[in-house]
Design a protein around this motif. Structure first.
Motif, PDB file in Angstrom:
ATOM      1  N   THR A   1       0.920  -1.510   0.062  1.00 55.86           N
ATOM      2  CA  THR A   1       0.101   0.150   0.183  1.00 55.86           C
ATOM      3  C   THR A   1       1.023   1.171  -0.006  1.00 55.86           C
ATOM      4  OG1 THR A   1      -1.361  -1.452   1.108  1.00 55.86           O
ATOM      5  CG2 THR A   1      -1.846   0.979   1.309  1.00 55.86           C
ATOM      6  N   LEU A   2       1.498   1.117   1.386  1.00 56.50           N
ATOM      7  CA  LEU A   2       2.771   2.658   1.050  1.00 56.50           C
ATOM      8  C   LEU A   2       3.605   3.021  -0.427  1.00 56.50           C
ATOM      9  CD1 LEU A   2       5.333   2.558   3.662  1.00 56.50           C
ATOM     10  CD2 LEU A   2       6.085   2.708   1.309  1.00 56.50           C
ATOM     11  N   GLY A   3       3.499   1.469  -1.187  1.00 56.71           N
ATOM     12  CA  GLY A   3       3.919   1.932  -2.605  1.00 56.71           C
ATOM     13  C   GLY A   3       3.281   2.442  -3.788  1.00 56.71           C
ATOM     14  N   ILE A   4       2.244   1.536  -3.846  1.00 63.93           N
ATOM     15  CA  ILE A   4       1.231   2.493  -4.679  1.00 63.93           C
ATOM     16  C   ILE A   4       0.857   3.701  -3.899  1.00 63.93           C
ATOM     17  CG2 ILE A   4       1.166   0.028  -5.547  1.00 63.93           C
ATOM     18  CD1 ILE A   4      -2.161   0.921  -3.532  1.00 63.93           C
TER      19      ILE A   4
ATOM     20  N   GLY B   1       8.510   3.569  -6.670  1.00 69.12           N
ATOM     21  CA  GLY B   1       7.365   3.061  -6.029  1.00 69.12           C
ATOM     22  C   GLY B   1       6.557   2.290  -6.421  1.00 69.12           C
ATOM     23  N   THR B   2       5.204   2.636  -7.005  1.00 67.63           N
ATOM     24  CA  THR B   2       4.551   1.633  -7.201  1.00 67.63           C
ATOM     25  C   THR B   2       5.420   0.108  -7.856  1.00 67.63           C
ATOM     26  OG1 THR B   2       2.720   3.116  -8.449  1.00 67.63           O
ATOM     27  CG2 THR B   2       2.661   0.916  -9.234  1.00 67.63           C
ATOM     28  N   ALA B   3       6.267   0.539  -8.722  1.00 68.07           N
ATOM     29  CA  ALA B   3       6.448  -1.458  -9.197  1.00 68.07           C
ATOM     30  C   ALA B   3       7.134  -2.001  -7.689  1.00 68.07           C
ATOM     31  CB  ALA B   3       8.098  -0.462  -9.914  1.00 68.07           C
ATOM     32  N   GLY B   4       7.689  -1.262  -7.068  1.00 65.27           N
ATOM     33  CA  GLY B   4       8.668  -1.570  -5.181  1.00 65.27           C
ATOM     34  C   GLY B   4       7.504  -2.330  -5.174  1.00 65.27           C
ATOM     35  N   GLY B   5       6.254  -1.672  -4.436  1.00 61.30           N
ATOM     36  CA  GLY B   5       5.067  -2.535  -3.672  1.00 61.30           C
ATOM     37  C   GLY B   5       4.699  -3.675  -4.674  1.00 61.30           C
ATOM     38  N   LEU B   6       4.207  -3.541  -5.668  1.00 63.99           N
ATOM     39  CA  LEU B   6       3.761  -4.832  -6.604  1.00 63.99           C
ATOM     40  C   LEU B   6       4.939  -5.491  -6.500  1.00 63.99           C
ATOM     41  CD1 LEU B   6       1.853  -2.913  -9.927  1.00 63.99           C
ATOM     42  CD2 LEU B   6       1.619  -3.856  -8.100  1.00 63.99           C
ATOM     43  N   ALA B   7       6.150  -5.486  -6.857  1.00 65.78           N
ATOM     44  CA  ALA B   7       7.032  -6.775  -6.894  1.00 65.78           C
ATOM     45  C   ALA B   7       6.559  -7.276  -5.218  1.00 65.78           C
ATOM     46  CB  ALA B   7       8.227  -6.063  -6.609  1.00 65.78           C
ATOM     47  N   HIS B   8       6.603  -6.510  -4.338  1.00 62.27           N
ATOM     48  CA  HIS B   8       6.864  -7.266  -2.838  1.00 62.27           C
ATOM     49  C   HIS B   8       5.436  -7.782  -2.417  1.00 62.27           C
ATOM     50  CE1 HIS B   8       8.479  -6.972   1.197  1.00 62.27           C
ATOM     51  NE2 HIS B   8       7.172  -7.059   1.661  1.00 62.27           N
ATOM     52  N   LEU B   9       4.206  -7.739  -3.196  1.00 64.39           N
ATOM     53  CA  LEU B   9       2.946  -8.637  -3.335  1.00 64.39           C
ATOM     54  C   LEU B   9       3.860 -10.139  -3.744  1.00 64.39           C
ATOM     55  CD1 LEU B   9      -0.037  -7.870  -4.782  1.00 64.39           C
ATOM     56  CD2 LEU B   9       0.881  -9.989  -5.104  1.00 64.39           C
TER      57      LEU B   9
ATOM     58  N   LEU C   1      13.702   3.891  -3.389  1.00 60.89           N
ATOM     59  CA  LEU C   1      14.087   4.951  -4.401  1.00 60.89           C
ATOM     60  C   LEU C   1      12.528   5.782  -5.126  1.00 60.89           C
ATOM     61  CD1 LEU C   1      16.515   3.239  -7.099  1.00 60.89           C
ATOM     62  CD2 LEU C   1      17.143   4.397  -5.567  1.00 60.89           C
ATOM     63  N   GLY C   2      11.743   4.953  -4.723  1.00 56.69           N
ATOM     64  CA  GLY C   2      10.708   5.530  -4.840  1.00 56.69           C
ATOM     65  C   GLY C   2      10.214   6.817  -3.756  1.00 56.69           C
ATOM     66  N   ALA C   3      10.236   6.927  -2.762  1.00 56.79           N
ATOM     67  CA  ALA C   3      10.393   7.588  -1.786  1.00 56.79           C
ATOM     68  C   ALA C   3      11.484   8.932  -2.287  1.00 56.79           C
ATOM     69  CB  ALA C   3      10.532   7.321  -0.397  1.00 56.79           C
ATOM     70  N   LEU C   4      12.628   8.772  -2.285  1.00 56.97           N
ATOM     71  CA  LEU C   4      12.762   9.536  -2.326  1.00 56.97           C
ATOM     72  C   LEU C   4      12.855  10.329  -3.979  1.00 56.97           C
ATOM     73  CD1 LEU C   4      17.016   7.958  -2.174  1.00 56.97           C
ATOM     74  CD2 LEU C   4      15.416   9.635  -0.838  1.00 56.97           C
ATOM     75  N   ASP C   5      12.621   9.643  -4.776  1.00 60.69           N
ATOM     76  CA  ASP C   5      11.373  10.165  -6.309  1.00 60.69           C
ATOM     77  C   ASP C   5      10.165  11.119  -6.107  1.00 60.69           C
ATOM     78  OD1 ASP C   5      12.502  10.816  -9.085  1.00 60.69           O
ATOM     79  OD2 ASP C   5      10.431   9.443  -9.983  1.00 60.69           O
ATOM     80  N   SER C   6       9.688  11.006  -5.194  1.00 63.35           N
ATOM     81  CA  SER C   6       8.617  11.371  -4.735  1.00 63.35           C
ATOM     82  C   SER C   6       8.141  12.703  -3.639  1.00 63.35           C
ATOM     83  CB  SER C   6       7.838  10.099  -3.640  1.00 63.35           C
ATOM     84  OG  SER C   6       8.281   9.890  -1.855  1.00 63.35           O
ATOM     85  N   GLU C   7       7.317  13.070  -3.228  1.00 61.73           N
ATOM     86  CA  GLU C   7       7.061  14.231  -2.374  1.00 61.73           C
ATOM     87  C   GLU C   7       6.946  14.087  -0.594  1.00 61.73           C
ATOM     88  OE1 GLU C   7       3.455  16.866  -3.980  1.00 61.73           O
ATOM     89  OE2 GLU C   7       4.310  17.282  -6.106  1.00 61.73           O
ATOM     90  N   ASN C   8       6.794  12.722  -1.075  1.00 60.96           N
ATOM     91  CA  ASN C   8       7.250  11.619   0.816  1.00 60.96           C
ATOM     92  C   ASN C   8       8.413  11.654   1.099  1.00 60.96           C
ATOM     93  OD1 ASN C   8       4.201  12.711   1.890  1.00 60.96           O
ATOM     94  ND2 ASN C   8       4.220  11.686  -0.713  1.00 60.96           N
TER      95      ASN C   8
END
Length: 515
Positions: free
Chosen positions: A327-330, A337-345, A412-419
C-alpha cells in the motif's frame, strides 16, 4: 508463444484456470475420506496443470494480448473476466503457492480427519483468488471477493476447537463488515457512472465524477478502501489476523501469502491505479492520508511483533507490517514506488509462506510453538532452520533475498516522491524487523537447546508418536516446499532484472500506470 492464442480462444484461456480449481474442489469433496492417493493425485495434478497454463500465458499477455470473457449480469453491468499483466502477477503467485501448499498440506494433514473437506474448500479458495485476479470490473471483483470470505471460513475453523470457532466468528465479523463497506462504495459508484471496468491509469468516467463532485468521489473512495483494508490488514482493521492463527499451518500460509491479505491489497491496487488513477486520486487528496496510514501500520505491526513469544502470532503481526509496504508503494505516486510495491506482493508471499511452513514444521516435528523454545534447533532441524533464516533475512531486507529488492525500490520511490520522509519509515521498519527476527535466528544456530524456555523439544506431549519415530528433521512432504520457497526467495532477488521476474513484471505494469 502467440500460438497459444491461435490454439485456444480468449474465453477458454480465461476460463480454464478458474475451471481447473472449481472442478478440483467438486472432485475432492466427492472423494471418500480414505481415498488419500486419489485426493492427492487430483490436487497435485490440477495445481501443476494450472501453474503450467499460467506460465504459458505470461509472454502472450506481456506481448499485448488481453484474453477476455464476458456475459450480461445486471442491467448495464457485465460479468467480465480479463487477463492483464497485473492479473497474471497475482494469479501466478497464487498458482505457484497453491501447488507448494498442497504438497505441504498433504504431509501436514496425514492421519487427520476431514481432509476432503479441507482440500475442497482449499481449492474453492484458490478459485476465488484467481477470480479476483482475472476480474475485469468492480462488480465481478466484488463477487469473487465475497466468495473468498465464505470459502475461507471453514478453513479458519477447521480444527473445530472453541478457540477456532471464536476466531472464525471474529474473522466473519471483520470481513463481512468490510464487504458491506466495499459493496456500498461499488453500488454508489456504479449508480453514478455505470459499469466500472478496470483501466490502467484510471476510468475516464470516474475522473469526470471527481472533477464534478470531489466530495462524493472522496466518500466512495473511503468506503472502498475501508472495505478492502480489512483483508489488507491496515490498522485498525487488522485485529482478525493474529487471532486467525489458531488455524492449521497450511491455512495460516494461505491467509498470509496466497489469498486473503493479498486479495485485500490487490483490491487497493485496482481502486487506486485502475479505477481512480493515481493522478485523479492524488488530486483528490486521498493518497497522502492512506500513505500515512500504511506507514503507521508498517511500524505498528513491527512493534507488536517484537513482543510476541508465540511464533505464529509474531509472524502474523509481521504480515500486518509487511503487506502495508505494498500500500505504501502504490501511494507514493511514483513509477518506481509502484513497481516496488507490486514486486513486494510476490516477494512477501514467497518469504512469508516460507516462514509459516517452517513454523508448522517446528510445531509438527517437535511441538515447538514459541520463539523462546527455538534454541539449538539449527543442529536438530538444519534444513528447516536454514529456510527460516532465508525468509527472516528477506523480511529484514538483507541482500540478495527478494525482500531487499522490493525495499530498495520502495526507498528509491520515496526519494523520487514528495514524501521523502517515508524513507525513514523504511529504515525504522528494517531496524524493528531485525529486532524481532534476528534473536530467533541467533538462538537456532548459536544457542544450545538447554537454554530454551518454554516447551521441551522432542518430548513435547503435543508431538504425535508417528512424528517422533521419523527423526528430528521434517518429513520430505513438509520440508521440500519450505526449502523450495526459500530458494525462490533467493532466486527472484538474484535475477530480479531478468525477463518475467516479479520485479520486471511489476516495472512493466507500473509503466502502464505512469505512461
Amino acid at each position: 508463444m502467440t500460438d497459444l492464442v491461435d490454439l485456444l480462444p480468449g474465453s477458454l484461456l480465461v476460463l480454464s484456470p478458474l475451471a481447473i480449481s472449481l472442478v478440483t474442489a467438486v472432485a475432492v469433496f466427492l472423494i471418500p475420506e480414505g481415498g488419500v492417493r486419489s485426493r492427492s493425485t487430483v490436487n497435485l495434478g490440477a495445481a501443476a496443470v494450472k501453474l503450467g497454463l499460467i506460465a504459458l500465458m505470461v509472454p502472450v499477455v506481456v506481448g499485448g494480448a488481453r484474453p477476455e470473457w464476458r456475459t450480461a449480469l445486471l442491467p448495464g453491468i457485465d460479468f467480465v473476466l480479463r487477463i492483464e499483466p497485473l492479473s497474471l502477477l497475482f494469479a501466478g503467485l497464487s498458482s505457484l503457492l497453491w501447488l507448494l501448499t498442497t504438497v505441504y498440506a498433504i504431509g501436514y494433514l496425514e492421519d487427520r480427519p476431514h481432509r476432503s473437506r479441507f482440500f475442497g474448500f482449499f481449492a474453492l479458495c484458490v478459485t476465488a483468488t484467481v477470480g479476483i485476479a482475472f476480474s475485469g470490473n468492480l462488480v465481478t471483483f466484488l463477487l469473487f471477493y465475497e466468495l473468498l470470505t465464505l470459502v475461507t471460513y471453514p478453513l479458519v475453523v477447521h480444527n473445530g476447537t472453541a478457540a477456532a470457532r471464536r476466531s472464525g466468528r471474529l474473522y466473519m465479523l471483520y470481513t463481512l463488515g468490510g464487504g458491506l463497506s466495499l459493496l456500498t462504495g461499488i453500488v454508489w459508484l456504479s449508480a453514478l457512472v455505470g459499469d466500472v471496468e478496470f483501466s490502467p491509469g484510471g476510468v475516464e468516467a470516474v475522473g469526470a465524477l471527481a472533477a464534478d463532485s470531489p466530495a462524493t468521489a472522496v466518500a466512495i473512495f473511503a468506503l472502498m478502501v475501508a472495505g478492502l483494508g480489512v483483508k489488507a490488514a491496515l490498522f485498525p482493521l487488522h485485529g482478525w489476523l493474529p487471532r486467525a492463527m489458531v488455524a492449521p499451518a497450511p491455512v495460516s500460509a494461505l491467509l498470509h501469502a496466497v489469498a486473503v491479505v493479498k486479495a485485500g491489497v490487490f483490491g487497493l491496487v485496482r481502486v487506486i491505479d485502475d479505477v481512480y488513477g493515481v493522478e485523479v486520486a492524488s488530486a483528490l487528496g486521498v493518497l497522502t492520508p492512506l500513505l500515512v496510514l500504511a506507514s503507521f501500520t508498517v511500524l505498528y505491526g513491527s512493534v507488536r511483533a517484537l513482543f510476541q513469544d508465540d511464533l505464529k502470532k509474531r509472524l502474523a503481526y509481521s504480515t500486518v507490517s509487511q503487506v502495508s509496504y505494498i500500500t505504501l508503494g502504490i501511494t507514493l505516486v511514483t513509477a518506481v514506488g509502484t513497481a516496488g510495491g507490486l514486486a513486494h506482493l510476490v516477494h512477501q508471499g514467497l518469504m512469508k509462506i516460507t516462514l509459516f511452513f517452517c513454523a508448522g514444521l517446528f510445531a509438527e516435528v517437535l511441538g515447538i510453538k514459541t520463539v523462546s523454545a527455538l534454541a539449538g534447533l539449527g543442529r536438530r532441524m538444519p534444513w528447516t532452520c536454514a529456510a527460516f533464516t532465508v525468509g527472516a533475512f528477506g523480511m529484514i531486507g538483507v541482500p540478495p533475498v527478494a525482500g531487499f529488492i522490493s525495499k530498495w525500490e520502495l526507498g528509491l520511490g520515496a526519494l523520487d516522491s514528495e514524501n521523502q520522509w517515508v524513507l525513514w519509515v523504511l529504515v525504522a521498519s528494517a531496524v524493528l524487523n531485525s529486532a524481532y527476527f534476528l534473536p530467533p535466528v541467533v538462538a537456532m544456530w548459536f544457542r544450545r537447546a538447554e537454554e530454551s524456555r518454554g516447551e521441551s523439544h522432542q518430548d513435547s506431549p503435543e508431538v504425535p508418536d508417528y512424528r517422533r519415530r521419523r527423526g528430528l528433521e521434517a518429513p520430505a512432504a513438509l520440508l521440500v516446499p519450505a526449502v523450495i520457497t526459500a530458494g525462490l526467495s533467493l532466486a527472484v532477488g538474484i535475477v530480479a532484472a531478468a525477463p518475467y521476474a516479479p520485479l520486471a513484471m511489476a516495472t512493466f505494469i507500473a509503466r502502464g500506470v505512469f505512461p
